[in-house]
Write a protein that holds these residues in place. Structure first.
Motif, PDB file in Angstrom:
ATOM      1  N   ASN A 280       0.815  -1.216  -0.052  1.00 15.84           N
ATOM      2  CA  ASN A 280       0.062   0.040  -0.120  1.00 15.84           C
ATOM      3  C   ASN A 280       1.127   1.455   0.011  1.00 15.84           C
ATOM      4  O   ASN A 280       0.978   2.255   0.948  1.00 15.84           O
ATOM      5  N   THR A 281       1.695   1.187  -1.045  1.00 13.44           N
ATOM      6  CA  THR A 281       2.484   2.516  -1.071  1.00 13.44           C
ATOM      7  C   THR A 281       1.896   3.766  -1.580  1.00 13.44           C
ATOM      8  O   THR A 281       0.680   3.759  -2.065  1.00 13.44           O
ATOM      9  N   TYR A 282       2.466   4.783  -1.445  1.00 13.70           N
ATOM     10  CA  TYR A 282       1.845   6.114  -2.032  1.00 13.70           C
ATOM     11  C   TYR A 282       1.710   6.128  -3.449  1.00 13.70           C
ATOM     12  O   TYR A 282       2.545   5.459  -4.215  1.00 13.70           O
ATOM     13  N   THR A 283       0.798   6.752  -3.945  1.00 12.20           N
ATOM     14  CA  THR A 283       0.550   7.141  -5.390  1.00 12.20           C
ATOM     15  C   THR A 283       0.310   8.404  -5.835  1.00 12.20           C
ATOM     16  O   THR A 283      -0.312   9.282  -4.991  1.00 12.20           O
ATOM     17  N   ILE A 284       0.785   8.970  -6.993  1.00 12.71           N
ATOM     18  CA  ILE A 284       0.248  10.077  -7.449  1.00 12.71           C
ATOM     19  C   ILE A 284      -0.795  10.001  -8.511  1.00 12.71           C
ATOM     20  O   ILE A 284      -0.778   9.205  -9.416  1.00 12.71           O
ATOM     21  N   MET A 285      -1.905  10.667  -8.318  1.00 16.83           N
ATOM     22  CA  MET A 285      -3.195  10.426  -8.929  1.00 16.83           C
ATOM     23  C   MET A 285      -3.548  11.651  -9.809  1.00 16.83           C
ATOM     24  O   MET A 285      -3.282  12.792  -9.571  1.00 16.83           O
ATOM     25  N   MET A 286      -4.177  11.558 -11.007  1.00 22.21           N
ATOM     26  CA  MET A 286      -4.902  12.523 -11.555  1.00 22.21           C
ATOM     27  C   MET A 286      -6.138  12.058 -11.909  1.00 22.21           C
ATOM     28  O   MET A 286      -6.234  10.954 -12.095  1.00 22.21           O
ATOM     29  N   ARG A 287      -6.929  12.785 -12.741  1.00 24.65           N
ATOM     30  CA  ARG A 287      -8.178  12.476 -13.259  1.00 24.65           C
ATOM     31  C   ARG A 287      -8.144  11.625 -14.420  1.00 24.65           C
ATOM     32  O   ARG A 287      -7.119  12.153 -15.169  1.00 24.65           O
ATOM     33  N   ARG A 288      -8.788  10.714 -14.759  1.00 24.66           N
ATOM     34  CA  ARG A 288      -8.451  10.014 -15.966  1.00 24.66           C
ATOM     35  C   ARG A 288      -8.482  10.693 -17.159  1.00 24.66           C
ATOM     36  O   ARG A 288      -7.574  10.628 -18.188  1.00 24.66           O
ATOM     37  N   ALA A 289      -9.635  11.428 -17.104  1.00 29.66           N
ATOM     38  CA  ALA A 289      -9.854  12.154 -18.629  1.00 29.66           C
ATOM     39  C   ALA A 289      -8.403  13.262 -18.749  1.00 29.66           C
ATOM     40  O   ALA A 289      -8.135  13.222 -19.827  1.00 29.66           O
ATOM     41  N   ASP A 290      -8.058  13.834 -17.654  1.00 32.22           N
ATOM     42  CA  ASP A 290      -6.937  14.697 -17.872  1.00 32.22           C
ATOM     43  C   ASP A 290      -5.631  14.306 -18.012  1.00 32.22           C
ATOM     44  O   ASP A 290      -4.989  14.592 -19.172  1.00 32.22           O
ATOM     45  N   ALA A 291      -5.367  12.945 -17.739  1.00 38.29           N
ATOM     46  CA  ALA A 291      -4.327  12.145 -17.905  1.00 38.29           C
ATOM     47  C   ALA A 291      -4.290  11.940 -19.358  1.00 38.29           C
ATOM     48  O   ALA A 291      -3.399  11.927 -19.976  1.00 38.29           O
ATOM     49  N   GLU A 292      -5.439  11.388 -19.807  1.00 39.98           N
ATOM     50  CA  GLU A 292      -5.537  11.006 -21.203  1.00 39.98           C
ATOM     51  C   GLU A 292      -5.203  12.076 -22.027  1.00 39.98           C
ATOM     52  O   GLU A 292      -4.691  12.053 -23.087  1.00 39.98           O
ATOM     53  N   GLU A 293      -6.007  13.180 -21.677  1.00 41.16           N
ATOM     54  CA  GLU A 293      -5.916  14.312 -22.727  1.00 41.16           C
ATOM     55  C   GLU A 293      -4.456  14.863 -22.627  1.00 41.16           C
ATOM     56  O   GLU A 293      -4.051  15.221 -23.937  1.00 41.16           O
ATOM     57  N   LEU A 294      -3.790  14.939 -21.732  1.00 39.52           N
ATOM     58  CA  LEU A 294      -2.435  15.473 -21.646  1.00 39.52           C
ATOM     59  C   LEU A 294      -1.158  14.402 -21.935  1.00 39.52           C
ATOM     60  O   LEU A 294      -0.201  14.583 -22.173  1.00 39.52           O
ATOM     61  N   GLY A 295      -1.777  13.045 -22.287  1.00 39.99           N
ATOM     62  CA  GLY A 295      -1.024  11.924 -22.553  1.00 39.99           C
ATOM     63  C   GLY A 295       0.160  11.789 -21.404  1.00 39.99           C
ATOM     64  O   GLY A 295       1.326  11.267 -21.375  1.00 39.99           O
ATOM     65  N   ILE A 296      -0.392  11.983 -20.121  1.00 39.10           N
ATOM     66  CA  ILE A 296       0.572  11.593 -18.863  1.00 39.10           C
ATOM     67  C   ILE A 296       0.236  10.225 -18.420  1.00 39.10           C
ATOM     68  O   ILE A 296      -1.073  10.087 -18.010  1.00 39.10           O
ATOM     69  N   VAL A 297       1.326   9.330 -18.582  1.00 39.03           N
ATOM     70  CA  VAL A 297       0.952   7.976 -17.926  1.00 39.03           C
ATOM     71  C   VAL A 297       1.877   7.883 -16.578  1.00 39.03           C
ATOM     72  O   VAL A 297       1.442   7.301 -15.679  1.00 39.03           O
ATOM     73  N   THR A 298       3.144   8.097 -16.916  1.00 38.67           N
ATOM     74  CA  THR A 298       3.988   8.016 -15.788  1.00 38.67           C
ATOM     75  C   THR A 298       4.455   9.387 -15.000  1.00 38.67           C
ATOM     76  O   THR A 298       4.116  10.584 -15.332  1.00 38.67           O
ATOM     77  N   ILE A 299       4.890   9.496 -13.951  1.00 33.35           N
ATOM     78  CA  ILE A 299       5.392  10.408 -13.141  1.00 33.35           C
ATOM     79  C   ILE A 299       6.393  11.267 -14.136  1.00 33.35           C
ATOM     80  O   ILE A 299       6.534  12.572 -13.809  1.00 33.35           O
ATOM     81  N   SER A 300       7.381  10.683 -14.633  1.00 34.32           N
ATOM     82  CA  SER A 300       8.370  11.243 -15.543  1.00 34.32           C
ATOM     83  C   SER A 300       7.459  12.362 -16.558  1.00 34.32           C
ATOM     84  O   SER A 300       7.966  13.350 -16.653  1.00 34.32           O
ATOM     85  N   ASP A 301       6.303  11.696 -17.034  1.00 36.62           N
ATOM     86  CA  ASP A 301       5.665  12.309 -18.099  1.00 36.62           C
ATOM     87  C   ASP A 301       5.124  13.608 -17.315  1.00 36.62           C
ATOM     88  O   ASP A 301       4.919  14.971 -17.943  1.00 36.62           O
ATOM     89  N   LEU A 302       4.615  13.414 -16.348  1.00 34.67           N
ATOM     90  CA  LEU A 302       3.968  14.615 -15.492  1.00 34.67           C
ATOM     91  C   LEU A 302       5.115  15.754 -15.176  1.00 34.67           C
ATOM     92  O   LEU A 302       5.070  16.881 -15.467  1.00 34.67           O
ATOM     93  N   ALA A 303       6.240  15.286 -14.810  1.00 38.36           N
ATOM     94  CA  ALA A 303       7.582  16.241 -14.408  1.00 38.36           C
ATOM     95  C   ALA A 303       7.745  16.855 -15.842  1.00 38.36           C
ATOM     96  O   ALA A 303       7.875  18.027 -16.055  1.00 38.36           O
ATOM     97  N   ASP A 304       7.980  16.320 -17.017  1.00 36.17           N
ATOM     98  CA  ASP A 304       8.036  16.794 -18.311  1.00 36.17           C
ATOM     99  C   ASP A 304       6.985  18.046 -18.564  1.00 36.17           C
ATOM    100  O   ASP A 304       7.341  19.186 -18.882  1.00 36.17           O
ATOM    101  N   ALA A 305       5.708  17.638 -18.355  1.00 35.49           N
ATOM    102  CA  ALA A 305       4.865  18.575 -18.578  1.00 35.49           C
ATOM    103  C   ALA A 305       4.895  19.695 -17.607  1.00 35.49           C
ATOM    104  O   ALA A 305       4.631  20.893 -18.086  1.00 35.49           O
TER     105      ALA A 305
END
Lengths: 313, 247
Positions: A280-305
């Motif tokens: 039960n580790t920590y996780t970073i969450m987004m809304r599914r719709a936002d993640a798909e729209e911005l093409g963010i799958v990994t935390i690295s993607d998020l960091a880039d964005a």
């Protein structure tokens, strides 16, 4: 009488208002705002370490009570939130866990902690509680959590159904002839479920159990155990390593973390039984719709964005 | 001359000591956090932010409570609303017994997380002592004083302004002081609904078991409470000395 001191009061009021305006200037609610609980905001295996490893920073970090982060994210009040990987609300609220592609988050496998003195009196407790541990993988835990959080079933009913289904307890417990044994838990769903399972397993084996589940936070549960107010509660390996044993460097290997915690805690008179497969580790969450729209799958993607200045959803 | 000197000392000595204590504490804990985990929360920008958020919540709620509580208290003691006054006083007394965390949680459900919700809940909570004390202060004035004033043909508004309020003032200000101390303490709970403040330090300290965070948060909010209480106390003293001079 107010005449002569009117200016003094006026001055005071003006001072208060100026201070107020000055301080109001510091609020900002836009951009990549991240909702987190208290623990994650300072732990080395939390946000500070994450930001350092992935090389980014959120525009703002809002600290709030654990559990309201999911709803804040669902309701669009923040674009990002932290949660726990086995929480049932992630799927139910249509959120996604971003993949921790650099394997930053440490391991949080769960294990019953029993006072060594209690185990001396009743060595059979080890066998009783260890029966349920191998059944608890990530999928099972997530669905049990969802049954409570989303379908609004009582933790005790869900725990009983689960144990009955696996034939670990009988319909009615026998008369109690041993104990009393105190079982505690922290206040969130997973802990209530695990706590109830421990209570029922022990009752089924003839123990008189004092149900102290839902004690409060990590610190309270641990103190209750240390002070002998309870005999058993479920703790996570990563939590014990950092919070109770005071280490600063997180561990990311489940078996290694478990072994080290088990060894060190023995000196504190606490025995760690087997550990679960679910982590039960920590996780970073987004809304599914936002993640798909911005093409963010990994935390690295998020960091880039974030680093490229992509506007927050 | 001697009074003046004493006033200056009481005005500035205690606040200076308090500010000095707070600064010394902050400098000490930032330089000696006792580990990296606590150190991440104990930075100058963080502490300044938490302190500012805390002050902001307390002052906003306090100003709102004063602006609403005192006029409401006055209205409830006017002849036409006197019966209502007794009812409201009892409701207010019962309202005060609701735990502050419950009030915050309740409004979180309807208003969402953040600063505004926290201020709203704190305002509702802190209005009670001010309203109650205004009401009690005004109703405790002896009837013959008011009768004498009215007998001299002074208008009701002037009776309120020149006689009732000055006589009730110590009690009203005591209510404000009670309120501010309650506010500073209660605002530490606002952290649970994402409003920040010194509660961030306390709650974080509890959850990661770093006592220094809890102690720093608690000590700073205690210092803030004493500081604000002192300031209001000085305002009271200034108002009182004015009244005495006139008498």
């Amino acid at each position: 009488m107010f005449g002569q001191i009117k200016w003094k009061l006026g001055l005071l009021l003006a001072a208060v208002m100026i201070t107020g305006i000055f301080m109001a200037g510091c609020a900002s609610d836009d951009g990549w705002v991240f909702a987190t609980d208290h623990e994650y905001s300072v732990r080395p295996d939390g946000y500070p370490g994450l930001a350092e490893l992935y090389g980014f920073e959120f525009d703002d970090v809002v600290i709030m009570d654990l559990g309201i982060t999911y709803a804040a994210l669902r309701d669009g009040e923040v674009p990002l939130a932290m949660g726990f990987a086995t929480d049932g609300r992630i799927a139910a609220f249509d959120l996604v866990n971003l993949v921790d592609d650099m394997q930053f988050h440490p391991v949080y496998n769960c294990s019953p902690n029993v006072l060594a003195s209690t185990l001396d009196d009743y060595p059979e407790i080890e066998g009783i509680l260890n029966q349920v541990v191998p059944l608890l993988d990530a999928e099972t835990m997530q669905s049990l959590n969802a049954t409570v959080d989303i379908d609004e079933k009582e933790p005790a009913d869900v725990a009983r159904d689960f144990l009955l289904e696996h034939g670990l307890i009988g319909e009615t417990p026998p008369a109690a002839d041993k104990g009393p044994v105190g079982v505690g838990s922290k206040e969130f769903t997973e802990q209530l479920l695990l706590g109830q399972m421990a209570v029922m397993l022990l009752e089924d084996n003839g123990f008189n159990v004092v149900d102290n589940t839902g004690l409060g936070g990590t610190a309270l549960a641990r103190e209750a155990l240390e002070n002998g107010e309870i005999d058993i509660y479920w703790e996570y390996t990563g939590t014990a390593w950092m919070a109770h044993l005071g280490h600063e460097e997180p561990l990311t290997d489940p078996a290694e973390c478990y072994q080290k915690v088990k060894e060190e805690d023995l000196a504190n008179g606490i025995v760690w039984l087997d550990y679960t497969e679910f982590d039960n580790t920590y996780t970073i969450m987004m809304r599914r719709a936002d993640a798909e729209e911005l093409g963010i799958v990994t935390i690295s993607d998020l960091a880039d964005a974030i680093n490229e200045g992509v506007p927050a959803p | 001359m001697r009074t003046l000197q004493r006033n200056w000392i009481s005005w500035f000595l205690l606040p200076l000591i308090l500010v000095g204590m707070a600064l010394a504490l902050i400098v000490y804990v930032v330089n000696n956090p006792g580990g990296a985990t606590a150190g991440r929360a104990l930075t100058y920008p963080n502490i300044t932010l938490y302190f500012r958020q805390h002050m902001m919540m307390v002052l906003a709620a306090l100003c709102l409570s004063i602006v609403v509580g005192i006029p409401a208290g006055i209205m409830l003691t006017r002849p036409r609303l006197r019966t209502l006054g007794r009812v409201v006083e009892n409701v207010v007394n019962v309202g005060q017994t609701v735990p502050s965390l419950a009030i915050l949680a309740l409004f979180f459900v309807y208003l969402g997380w953040g600063f505004n919700t926290a201020v709203f809940a704190l305002w509702l909570y802190s209005i009670l002592p001010i309203l109650r004390n205004t009401y009690a202060g005004l109703t405790s004035i002896q009837g013959n004083i008011l009768e004498a004033a009215r007998g001299m043909g002074i208008s009701p508004f002037r009776v309120l302004y020149r006689i009732e309020l000055p006589l009730a003032m110590p009690v009203i200000i005591a209510g404000i002081r009670t309120s501010v101390v309650i506010l500073v303490g209660t605002a530490t709970l606002a952290t649970f609904i994402g409003a920040g403040g010194l509660g961030d330090l306390i709650a974080t300290g509890i959850s990661v078991r770093r006592d220094i965070l809890v102690l720093t948060g608690a000590a700073l909010s205690a210092i803030l409470a004493i500081f604000l209480d002192h300031v209001i106390g000085q305002v009271e003293a200034a108002l009182l000395s004015q009244t005495e001079r006139r008498l």
